[in-house]
Design a protein around this motif. Structure first.
Motif, short mmCIF file in Angstrom:
data_model
loop_
_atom_site.label_atom_id
_atom_site.label_comp_id
_atom_site.label_asym_id
_atom_site.label_seq_id
_atom_site.Cartn_x
_atom_site.Cartn_y
_atom_site.Cartn_z
N ARG A 27 -10.04 -63.87 37.23
CA ARG A 27 -10.88 -64.19 36.04
C ARG A 27 -12.28 -64.19 36.54
NH1 ARG A 27 -7.19 -67.68 33.29
NH2 ARG A 27 -7.41 -69.18 35.12
N GLN B 141 -8.52 -58.59 34.50
CA GLN B 141 -9.53 -59.39 34.24
C GLN B 141 -9.10 -60.70 33.21
OE1 GLN B 141 -12.44 -56.37 32.46
NE2 GLN B 141 -12.63 -55.41 34.51
N ARG B 142 -8.32 -60.43 32.47
CA ARG B 142 -7.84 -61.68 31.62
C ARG B 142 -6.81 -62.44 32.28
NH1 ARG B 142 -5.80 -57.34 28.60
NH2 ARG B 142 -3.57 -57.29 28.71
N MET C 63 -13.35 -60.75 38.11
CA MET C 63 -13.53 -59.16 36.82
C MET C 63 -13.15 -58.17 37.72
SD MET C 63 -13.77 -60.95 34.12
CE MET C 63 -14.28 -59.59 32.88
N ASP D 217 -12.56 -54.36 38.68
CA ASP D 217 -12.82 -53.12 37.91
C ASP D 217 -12.52 -51.76 38.62
OD1 ASP D 217 -15.01 -52.66 39.07
OD2 ASP D 217 -16.52 -53.38 37.50
N LYS E 137 -8.49 -54.44 32.58
CA LYS E 137 -8.51 -55.34 31.30
C LYS E 137 -7.48 -56.34 31.54
CE LYS E 137 -11.06 -52.89 28.08
NZ LYS E 137 -10.93 -51.75 27.13
#
Length: 214
Positions: A33, A13-14, A36, A38, A10
């Motif tokens: 960004r 991703q930000r 993303m 994961d 997270k």
């Protein structure tokens, strides 16, 4: 240290990556960004792609990862080699694996092919071309026209390819620093400030980051 920590991904991703190894430049933050990530394989690809040359592949990689573009393989044998990177060859090792799978090359011969392609050595590439086409027909029953297309594809990507083991080493350190920032923010900022004590510019940047993080 788990490699599937949700808080870490997270944070990536930000693009909260000030102080995160390899990922704190504006360009890298923007790519985080967009991508993303994961899983750690995404960080490995991100590091391998963010260089002159491979950057041309970023839009296609992002479109395929997001499902906006179909994932296609020039030959069924390439699927197991390139599925992790959505059908795009990013790493030198993938070029070598493709030569092994399709044309029966040994690892040593596959490395010679990769080097000839990477250096655009015309004479060496012509010699390797004939061996590849003959090997593909014999080893994997690949028709000549298909083998030609695959060879051209390998030549295109070999010029871009980055060493995956190198990118993976960097990505692991990136993940560790992101994990520490996500899970131990106070200790992470304290350690970062300590390590930058002699550089007032960087110190100011991390003091601002500490304030932003509260």
């Amino acid at each position: 240290m788990p490699l599937d920590d949700a808080k870490t991904f997270k944070l990536l991703q930000r693009s909260d990556t000030i102080g995160v190894f390899q990922l704190e430049s504006a360009g890298m933050r923007d790519l985080c960004r967009q991508m993303m990530p994961d899983r750690i394989e995404h960080i490995i690809a991100l590091i391998a792609l963010y260089r002159p040359g491979p950057m041309d592949l970023i839009p296609q990689y992002l479109a395929r990862k997001a499902g906006r573009e179909p994932i296609e393989y020039e030959h069924p044998l390439l699927e197991s080699i390139c599925s992790e990177t959505y059908g795009i060859m990013i790493y030198q090792e993938q070029v070598m694996q493709a030569a092994q799978a399709l044309a029966g090359f040994s690892l040593g011969k596959a490395d010679l092919l990769r080097r000839a392609m990477g250096k655009k050595n015309r004479a060496e590439m012509d010699a390797q071309h004939d061996v590849f086409i003959a090997g593909a027909e014999k080893h994997s029953r690949t028709p000549e026209a298909t083998a030609e297309r695959v060879f051209d594809l390998l030549a295109k990507f070999a010029g871009y390819g980055f060493n995956k083991s190198h990118a993976a080493g960097y990505a692991y350190l990136s993940y560790i620093t992101a994990y520490l920032k996500a899970n131990f923010p106070v200790e992470f900022i304290a350690a970062t400030l300590t390590s930058e004590l002699g550089d007032f510019k960087k110190l100011a940047k991390f003091v601002n980051e500490a304030r932003r993080m509260g």
